[in-house]
Design a protein around this motif. Sequence first.
Motif, short mmCIF file in Angstrom:
data_model
loop_
_atom_site.label_atom_id
_atom_site.label_comp_id
_atom_site.label_asym_id
_atom_site.label_seq_id
_atom_site.Cartn_x
_atom_site.Cartn_y
_atom_site.Cartn_z
N PRO A 32 17.75 -10.41 -6.14
CA PRO A 32 17.91 -9.23 -6.99
C PRO A 32 16.92 -9.16 -8.16
O PRO A 32 16.62 -8.08 -8.64
N ASP A 33 16.38 -10.30 -8.60
CA ASP A 33 15.44 -10.31 -9.72
C ASP A 33 13.98 -10.30 -9.28
O ASP A 33 13.08 -10.29 -10.11
N ASP A 34 13.75 -10.34 -7.97
CA ASP A 34 12.39 -10.33 -7.45
C ASP A 34 11.88 -8.89 -7.35
O ASP A 34 12.67 -7.95 -7.25
N VAL A 35 10.57 -8.73 -7.37
CA VAL A 35 9.95 -7.41 -7.28
C VAL A 35 9.33 -7.27 -5.89
O VAL A 35 8.45 -8.06 -5.52
N VAL A 36 9.81 -6.30 -5.11
CA VAL A 36 9.28 -6.07 -3.77
C VAL A 36 8.16 -5.03 -3.88
O VAL A 36 8.36 -3.94 -4.42
N LEU A 37 7.00 -5.39 -3.36
CA LEU A 37 5.84 -4.49 -3.37
C LEU A 37 5.68 -3.88 -1.98
O LEU A 37 5.73 -4.60 -0.97
N SER A 38 5.52 -2.58 -1.93
CA SER A 38 5.35 -1.88 -0.66
C SER A 38 3.90 -1.48 -0.46
O SER A 38 3.18 -1.21 -1.42
N TRP A 39 3.50 -1.42 0.81
CA TRP A 39 2.17 -0.98 1.17
C TRP A 39 2.30 -0.10 2.40
O TRP A 39 2.94 -0.49 3.37
N GLU A 40 1.76 1.08 2.33
CA GLU A 40 1.80 2.04 3.43
C GLU A 40 3.22 2.26 3.92
O GLU A 40 3.50 2.34 5.12
N GLY A 41 4.16 2.36 2.97
CA GLY A 41 5.53 2.71 3.29
C GLY A 41 6.44 1.57 3.71
O GLY A 41 7.61 1.81 4.00
N SER A 42 5.94 0.35 3.76
CA SER A 42 6.78 -0.79 4.16
C SER A 42 6.68 -1.91 3.14
O SER A 42 5.63 -2.08 2.49
N ALA A 43 7.75 -2.68 3.03
CA ALA A 43 7.74 -3.83 2.13
C ALA A 43 6.70 -4.82 2.63
O ALA A 43 6.73 -5.25 3.79
N ALA A 44 5.74 -5.16 1.77
CA ALA A 44 4.65 -6.05 2.16
C ALA A 44 4.87 -7.48 1.67
O ALA A 44 4.63 -8.45 2.39
N VAL A 45 5.35 -7.60 0.45
CA VAL A 45 5.52 -8.92 -0.16
C VAL A 45 6.47 -8.78 -1.34
O VAL A 45 6.58 -7.70 -1.93
N ALA A 46 7.15 -9.85 -1.66
CA ALA A 46 8.00 -9.87 -2.85
C ALA A 46 7.38 -10.84 -3.84
O ALA A 46 6.75 -11.83 -3.45
N VAL A 47 7.57 -10.55 -5.11
CA VAL A 47 7.04 -11.40 -6.17
C VAL A 47 8.21 -11.94 -6.98
O VAL A 47 9.02 -11.17 -7.49
N ARG A 48 8.27 -13.25 -7.06
CA ARG A 48 9.27 -13.90 -7.89
C ARG A 48 8.60 -14.23 -9.22
O ARG A 48 7.67 -15.02 -9.28
#
Length: 122
Positions: A32-48
Amino acid sequence: MSGTGRGAFIAAVKPLVDAMGGEMIPPDEAGPDDVVLSWEGSAAVAVRLPQLADSLDHILAALERRRGVPLAELDRKAKQEIVRSLEARGAFAVRHGVETVASALGVSRFTVYNYLNREKGA
């Protein structure tokens, strides 16, 4: 979504995540505290993101690597510049921030406070 595009996106954000002291994880492992980054409409990577205190340690280590010598070996003017830079980044809002910086610079807390006060009085 093309694998190349996603990979290029992840490669592009990695230096920023590294500079913050964060960690890149698969999006499906995000908490819940991680930041999910999307690319071209899909989740690409999460950042803790790191804890604030860990970020300060990471910043100090990066400053030391950039300067090529232990921070404690710098002259007074260079240490004052570092304190000024860290203050601008909010380092002293972190609990034990002054103590952490003082230890890294090889000076007393009193000296760090003097550097901070000198800037405010100038």
